[in-house]
Enzyme design. Sequence first.
Site, short mmCIF file in Angstrom:
data_model
loop_
_atom_site.label_atom_id
_atom_site.label_comp_id
_atom_site.label_asym_id
_atom_site.label_seq_id
_atom_site.Cartn_x
_atom_site.Cartn_y
_atom_site.Cartn_z
N SER A 167 0.85 -1.18 0.00
CA SER A 167 0.00 0.00 0.00
C SER A 167 0.89 1.24 0.00
O SER A 167 2.01 1.21 0.53
CB SER A 167 -0.83 -0.02 1.28
N TYR A 222 -0.69 -0.56 10.35
CA TYR A 222 -0.76 -0.87 8.91
C TYR A 222 0.53 -0.39 8.22
O TYR A 222 1.15 -1.15 7.46
CB TYR A 222 -1.99 -0.19 8.30
N1 LIG Z 1 -8.45 -1.96 -1.07
C1 LIG Z 1 -7.44 -1.11 -1.19
O1 LIG Z 1 -7.63 0.08 -1.54
C2 LIG Z 1 -6.03 -1.56 -0.96
C3 LIG Z 1 -4.99 -0.66 -1.22
C4 LIG Z 1 -3.67 -1.07 -1.01
C5 LIG Z 1 -3.41 -2.35 -0.57
N2 LIG Z 1 -4.44 -3.21 -0.30
C6 LIG Z 1 -4.11 -4.56 0.16
O2 LIG Z 1 -4.77 -5.51 -0.65
C7 LIG Z 1 -4.88 -6.74 0.05
C8 LIG Z 1 -6.29 -7.29 -0.15
O3 LIG Z 1 -7.19 -6.42 0.49
P1 LIG Z 1 -8.64 -6.09 -0.06
O4 LIG Z 1 -8.68 -4.66 -0.35
O5 LIG Z 1 -9.04 -7.06 -1.08
O6 LIG Z 1 -9.48 -6.29 1.31
P2 LIG Z 1 -10.53 -7.39 1.77
O7 LIG Z 1 -11.64 -7.49 0.78
O8 LIG Z 1 -10.84 -7.05 3.18
O9 LIG Z 1 -9.71 -8.77 1.69
C9 LIG Z 1 -8.75 -9.12 2.64
C10 LIG Z 1 -8.50 -10.62 2.49
O10 LIG Z 1 -7.46 -11.01 3.41
C11 LIG Z 1 -7.93 -12.17 4.10
N3 LIG Z 1 -7.27 -12.37 5.37
C12 LIG Z 1 -7.22 -11.56 6.45
N4 LIG Z 1 -6.55 -12.15 7.45
C13 LIG Z 1 -6.16 -13.37 7.00
C14 LIG Z 1 -5.43 -14.45 7.56
N5 LIG Z 1 -5.01 -14.44 8.82
N6 LIG Z 1 -5.18 -15.54 6.79
C15 LIG Z 1 -5.63 -15.60 5.52
N7 LIG Z 1 -6.36 -14.62 4.93
C16 LIG Z 1 -6.61 -13.52 5.68
C17 LIG Z 1 -9.42 -11.90 4.26
O11 LIG Z 1 -10.10 -13.09 4.66
P3 LIG Z 1 -11.53 -13.02 5.45
O12 LIG Z 1 -12.58 -12.81 4.41
O13 LIG Z 1 -11.60 -14.35 6.11
O14 LIG Z 1 -11.44 -11.88 6.43
C18 LIG Z 1 -9.74 -11.46 2.84
O15 LIG Z 1 -9.80 -12.57 1.98
C19 LIG Z 1 -4.51 -6.43 1.49
O16 LIG Z 1 -3.19 -6.88 1.75
C20 LIG Z 1 -4.57 -4.91 1.57
O17 LIG Z 1 -3.73 -4.38 2.55
C21 LIG Z 1 -5.75 -2.85 -0.48
#
Ligand SMILES: NC(=O)c1ccc[n+]([C@@H]2O[C@H](COP(=O)([O-])OP(=O)(O)OC[C@H]3O[C@@H](n4cnc5c(N)ncnc54)[C@H](OP(=O)(O)O)[C@@H]3O)[C@@H](O)[C@H]2O)c1
Length: 297
Positions: A167, A222
Amino acid sequence: MAGAINATDASKRYAVVTGGNKGIGFEICRQLACDGVTVILTARNEHKGTEAVEKLRGLGLSDHVLFHRVDVTDASTLSSLVHFVNTNFGRLDILVNNAGVIGLVANESALKTPEERLLNMMGAISHNYELSAECIEINYYGSKRMTEAFLPLLQQSKSPRIVYVTSGWSKLENIPNEWAKGVLNNVESPPEKLDEVVNKFLEDLKNGSSKEKEWPSRMSAYVVSKAAMNAHARITAHKYPSLQVNCVDPGYVKTDINFNTGKITANEGAQNIVRVALQPEDGPSGLFFDCNKIVAF
Ligand SMILES: NC(=O)c1ccc[n+]([C@@H]2O[C@H](COP(=O)([O-])OP(=O)(O)OC[C@H]3O[C@@H](n4cnc5c(N)ncnc54)[C@H](OP(=O)(O)O)[C@@H]3O)[C@@H](O)[C@H]2O)c1
């Protein structure tokens, strides 16, 4: 658990994606599978993971997706996955460390819109220790654990790649603490030094000295977890020049992590990750991609 794909083949590519049940991770799995990669979609929740795989099978991707349960905080689920990949495929070509959490909760009372909830979360200065520790455990130790567990099988690939989903918050400019910044910015830091940084951050948070010790004041867990994760990626890239190891910020993506306040779709965010995962064999390593631009850590 996983399904019936069992054809180790030099012409195939095998990928593991963490947190594949929803959001960006689900889209990464879909796009890799559409490109012909055999994807092991992993999720910590078996029901959510199998549902996601069924959804992909419904899109005609049955030959390219299977499920394995992985909670990145639980080493036994990782060993079981490594055993599964080794037995069935004998190598791994692509690892995407995508699973992540934000490490904060919003005070829900009186907050009406998703934007208000997000701003409230990001503005929270005194962070909850348990949530911060969980954030470090998942974002930093989880990615590190996955990479270390799969290094031997990645080294069996003729073109191994690891992508760490990062991020813009993880930029070193967001960490005022000069000692931590120095350790995280040194590709020759011994890996245990990174653990020392995150431990010091948590210790200072616990004893109330994070402001005085110059840790980030916003989104601190974070920022520190993702910066330590990036540092682990750079150290791995430096130590293993035969691997392509990169960090990619997918952009501000509409997913649950930000109450769906993002500006681009999961499909668009995942394209930024998948582009790097599928770079040509002579593609670069040890870099930070901000969507499709290479930027400084
Ligand atoms: N959205 C953005 O704008 C953005 C920007 C920069 C970076 N990111 C990064 O992108 C990645 C994906 O995030 P997202 O935006 O798609 O959010 P999200 O929809 O909340 O997805 C997060 C995923 O991580 C899983 N997770 C959390 N803890 C875990 C664990 N202990 N073991 C295995 N899986 C686990 C969640 O599973 P559950 O469903 O079981 O909770 C979910 O599948 C993250 O690393 C986030 O920091 C996102």
